[in-house]
Design an enzyme around this catalytic site. Structure first.
Site, PDB file in Angstrom:
ATOM      1  N   ASP A  21      -4.270  -6.435  -7.103  1.00  0.00           N
ATOM      2  CA  ASP A  21      -5.641  -6.655  -6.629  1.00  0.00           C
ATOM      3  C   ASP A  21      -5.923  -8.146  -6.456  1.00  0.00           C
ATOM      4  O   ASP A  21      -5.353  -8.974  -7.162  1.00  0.00           O
ATOM      5  CB  ASP A  21      -6.615  -6.039  -7.650  1.00  0.00           C
ATOM      6  CG  ASP A  21      -8.007  -5.878  -7.076  1.00  0.00           C
ATOM      7  OD1 ASP A  21      -8.157  -5.930  -5.839  1.00  0.00           O
ATOM      8  OD2 ASP A  21      -8.950  -5.713  -7.866  1.00  0.00           O
ATOM      9  N   GLY A  24      -7.806 -10.293  -1.056  1.00  0.00           N
ATOM     10  CA  GLY A  24      -8.929 -10.734  -0.217  1.00  0.00           C
ATOM     11  C   GLY A  24      -9.582 -11.985  -0.787  1.00  0.00           C
ATOM     12  O   GLY A  24      -9.840 -12.960  -0.060  1.00  0.00           O
ATOM     13  N   ARG A  25      -9.832 -11.954  -2.111  1.00  0.00           N
ATOM     14  CA  ARG A  25     -10.484 -13.107  -2.761  1.00  0.00           C
ATOM     15  C   ARG A  25      -9.603 -14.341  -2.700  1.00  0.00           C
ATOM     16  O   ARG A  25     -10.067 -15.457  -2.502  1.00  0.00           O
ATOM     17  CB  ARG A  25     -10.809 -12.763  -4.225  1.00  0.00           C
ATOM     18  CG  ARG A  25     -12.123 -12.047  -4.401  1.00  0.00           C
ATOM     19  CD  ARG A  25     -12.226 -11.386  -5.729  1.00  0.00           C
ATOM     20  NE  ARG A  25     -11.425 -10.167  -5.770  1.00  0.00           N
ATOM     21  CZ  ARG A  25     -11.130  -9.502  -6.892  1.00  0.00           C
ATOM     22  NH1 ARG A  25     -11.545  -9.962  -8.047  1.00  0.00           N
ATOM     23  NH2 ARG A  25     -10.419  -8.403  -6.846  1.00  0.00           N
ATOM     24  N   ARG A  34      -8.717 -12.174   5.217  1.00  0.00           N
ATOM     25  CA  ARG A  34      -8.187 -11.318   4.148  1.00  0.00           C
ATOM     26  C   ARG A  34      -6.713 -10.977   4.375  1.00  0.00           C
ATOM     27  O   ARG A  34      -5.934 -10.882   3.432  1.00  0.00           O
ATOM     28  CB  ARG A  34      -8.995 -10.014   4.078  1.00  0.00           C
ATOM     29  CG  ARG A  34     -10.451 -10.200   3.695  1.00  0.00           C
ATOM     30  CD  ARG A  34     -11.185  -8.858   3.753  1.00  0.00           C
ATOM     31  NE  ARG A  34     -10.535  -7.875   2.915  1.00  0.00           N
ATOM     32  CZ  ARG A  34     -10.714  -7.785   1.599  1.00  0.00           C
ATOM     33  NH1 ARG A  34     -11.525  -8.603   0.990  1.00  0.00           N
ATOM     34  NH2 ARG A  34     -10.072  -6.880   0.898  1.00  0.00           N
ATOM     35  N   THR A  67      -6.223   6.050  -0.832  1.00  0.00           N
ATOM     36  CA  THR A  67      -6.896   6.840   0.225  1.00  0.00           C
ATOM     37  C   THR A  67      -8.236   6.188   0.565  1.00  0.00           C
ATOM     38  O   THR A  67      -8.675   6.221   1.712  1.00  0.00           O
ATOM     39  CB  THR A  67      -7.133   8.308  -0.221  1.00  0.00           C
ATOM     40  OG1 THR A  67      -7.623   8.294  -1.540  1.00  0.00           O
ATOM     41  CG2 THR A  67      -5.878   9.128  -0.174  1.00  0.00           C
ATOM     42  N   GLU A  68      -8.856   5.567  -0.448  1.00  0.00           N
ATOM     43  CA  GLU A  68     -10.146   4.894  -0.211  1.00  0.00           C
ATOM     44  C   GLU A  68      -9.976   3.686   0.720  1.00  0.00           C
ATOM     45  O   GLU A  68     -10.902   3.309   1.441  1.00  0.00           O
ATOM     46  CB  GLU A  68     -10.769   4.433  -1.540  1.00  0.00           C
ATOM     47  CG  GLU A  68     -11.268   5.554  -2.448  1.00  0.00           C
ATOM     48  CD  GLU A  68     -10.164   6.278  -3.221  1.00  0.00           C
ATOM     49  OE1 GLU A  68      -9.026   5.747  -3.296  1.00  0.00           O
ATOM     50  OE2 GLU A  68     -10.429   7.383  -3.725  1.00  0.00           O
ATOM     51  N   ASN A  69      -8.777   3.086   0.705  1.00  0.00           N
ATOM     52  CA  ASN A  69      -8.532   1.918   1.569  1.00  0.00           C
ATOM     53  C   ASN A  69      -8.609   2.263   3.059  1.00  0.00           C
ATOM     54  O   ASN A  69      -8.798   1.375   3.896  1.00  0.00           O
ATOM     55  CB  ASN A  69      -7.170   1.277   1.280  1.00  0.00           C
ATOM     56  CG  ASN A  69      -7.118   0.523  -0.029  1.00  0.00           C
ATOM     57  OD1 ASN A  69      -6.068   0.377  -0.641  1.00  0.00           O
ATOM     58  ND2 ASN A  69      -8.262   0.016  -0.486  1.00  0.00           N
ATOM     59  N   TRP A  70      -8.501   3.556   3.404  1.00  0.00           N
ATOM     60  CA  TRP A  70      -8.654   3.936   4.823  1.00  0.00           C
ATOM     61  C   TRP A  70     -10.043   3.582   5.332  1.00  0.00           C
ATOM     62  O   TRP A  70     -10.260   3.446   6.540  1.00  0.00           O
ATOM     63  CB  TRP A  70      -8.425   5.445   5.023  1.00  0.00           C
ATOM     64  CG  TRP A  70      -7.010   5.915   4.869  1.00  0.00           C
ATOM     65  CD1 TRP A  70      -6.538   6.753   3.902  1.00  0.00           C
ATOM     66  CD2 TRP A  70      -5.874   5.606   5.705  1.00  0.00           C
ATOM     67  NE1 TRP A  70      -5.188   6.973   4.084  1.00  0.00           N
ATOM     68  CE2 TRP A  70      -4.764   6.286   5.181  1.00  0.00           C
ATOM     69  CE3 TRP A  70      -5.700   4.813   6.849  1.00  0.00           C
ATOM     70  CZ2 TRP A  70      -3.481   6.204   5.745  1.00  0.00           C
ATOM     71  CZ3 TRP A  70      -4.430   4.730   7.412  1.00  0.00           C
ATOM     72  CH2 TRP A  70      -3.345   5.423   6.862  1.00  0.00           C
ATOM     73  N   ARG A  72     -11.609   0.829   4.879  1.00  0.00           N
ATOM     74  CA  ARG A  72     -11.785  -0.605   5.167  1.00  0.00           C
ATOM     75  C   ARG A  72     -11.923  -0.821   6.680  1.00  0.00           C
ATOM     76  O   ARG A  72     -11.592   0.077   7.462  1.00  0.00           O
ATOM     77  CB  ARG A  72     -10.567  -1.380   4.647  1.00  0.00           C
ATOM     78  CG  ARG A  72     -10.559  -1.400   3.133  1.00  0.00           C
ATOM     79  CD  ARG A  72      -9.630  -2.439   2.595  1.00  0.00           C
ATOM     80  NE  ARG A  72      -9.814  -2.507   1.154  1.00  0.00           N
ATOM     81  CZ  ARG A  72      -9.323  -3.443   0.374  1.00  0.00           C
ATOM     82  NH1 ARG A  72      -8.592  -4.417   0.885  1.00  0.00           N
ATOM     83  NH2 ARG A  72      -9.537  -3.443  -0.914  1.00  0.00           N
ATOM     84  N   GLU A 208      -0.230   1.382 -21.996  1.00  0.00           N
ATOM     85  CA  GLU A 208      -0.886   0.143 -22.407  1.00  0.00           C
ATOM     86  C   GLU A 208      -1.384  -0.528 -21.124  1.00  0.00           C
ATOM     87  O   GLU A 208      -0.678  -0.553 -20.112  1.00  0.00           O
ATOM     88  CB  GLU A 208       0.107  -0.780 -23.116  1.00  0.00           C
ATOM     89  CG  GLU A 208       0.626  -0.229 -24.423  1.00  0.00           C
ATOM     90  CD  GLU A 208      -0.477  -0.033 -25.459  1.00  0.00           C
ATOM     91  OE1 GLU A 208      -1.417  -0.839 -25.496  1.00  0.00           O
ATOM     92  OE2 GLU A 208      -0.376   0.948 -26.221  1.00  0.00           O
TER      93      GLU A 208
END
Ligand code: FPP
Length: 252
Positions: A21, A24-25, A34, A67-70, A72, A208
């Site tokens: 992750d 982009g930042r 990005r 799947t959520e990245n679709w 974008r 962990e």
């Protein structure tokens, strides 16, 4: 002294999973698009895979596209897919030279046909490699993975192929994309976010979790070593007491 020197090779995690992750930042901080962050993220992918293979880790799973990245912006999705294709093409030889097997989990049917074809070919071309398994989570959603497992098991039950008593944790595990892999002992997430983001929810039950503030494109071999040293300092109790764990160690 490198963190590498502090690693106990006899107590390595067999499976390390990573939520990559902060691309982009990282790019934004540099005043870039990005996609520049994603491109530099590939360098971190290479470094991490190399370090993991050198150490003797058996499975490295990278969350490359959810799947959520679709959802974008279309241009970013296209850039990520092009990058994926380009990376497979450029790295396939290195994977084979280093005896690394490529695998993928997720709804691969949702990928563009040319990317899926190339990916499946790369998976096939590396299938006999034995040093490490590099697993890419692509178009992956843990909820979807569990849902499709439930549907398959329900179908077996409906067709009288299994009884209610045969539905147990092992059976559920056997219907997940990860059925052939051990559960990750260590989950690393970069960019300082304390979330699991729909990643390997069933498989991470006893993992962990190591969170580093580093953004993914800054992640290097030394950061993986540091995460493993940190992991090795933890006491994994699996719901038991410290005393019970110490006794177990003594018996060994
Ligand atoms: C998260 O950063 C990263 C991704 C969604 C994609 C990860 C992809 C790569 C590292 C490159 C391609 C990978 C392979 C295996 C070829 P973000 O975009 O969510 O960053 P942000 O949280 O700062 O916005």
């Amino acid at each position: 002294m490198s963190h590498k020197d502090k690693i106990d090779k006899s107590k390595l995690p067999r499976h390390v999973a990573v939520i990559m992750d902060g691309n982009g930042r990282w790019a934004k901080k540099k005043g870039k698009l990005r996609t520049f962050g994603h491109e530099n993220g590939v360098i971190s992918v290479r470094e991490t895979a190399e370090a993991a293979a050198e150490l003797g880790i058996e499975y490295l799973t990278l969350y490359a596209f959810s799947t959520e990245n679709w959802n974008r912006p279309r241009l970013e999705v296209e850039a990520l897919m092009t990058l994926l294709l380009r990376t497979i093409n450029s790295e396939i030889k290195t994977l084979n030279d280093n005896n690394i097997r490529l695998l993928a989990i997720g709804d691969l049917g949702a990928l563009n046909k040319s990317i899926r074809t190339r990916l499946l070919k790369a998976i096939d071309e590396t299938k006999n490699n034995t040093r490490m398994n590099l697993v890419l989570a692509l178009s992956y959603s843990s909820h979807q993975e569990i849902l499709q497992a439930v549907k398959q098991i329900a179908t077996h039950y409906k067709n009288n192929e299994i009884s209610l008593e045969e539905i147990n944790e092992q059976l559920v595990s056997n219907h997940l994309y990860t059925k052939d892999f051990p559960d990750p002992e260590l989950l690393i997430r970069t960019s300082g976010e304390f979330r699991i983001s729909n990643f390997l929810l069933w498989q991470l039950a006893y993992s962990e979790i190591y969170i580093t503030p580093k953004l993914w494109p800054d992640f290097r071999k030394e950061d993986l070593y540091e995460a493993i040293v940190n992991f090795q300092c933890r006491e994994r109790r699996f719901g038991k007491t410290s005393e019970q764990i110490l006794k177990q160690e003594e018996v060994k």
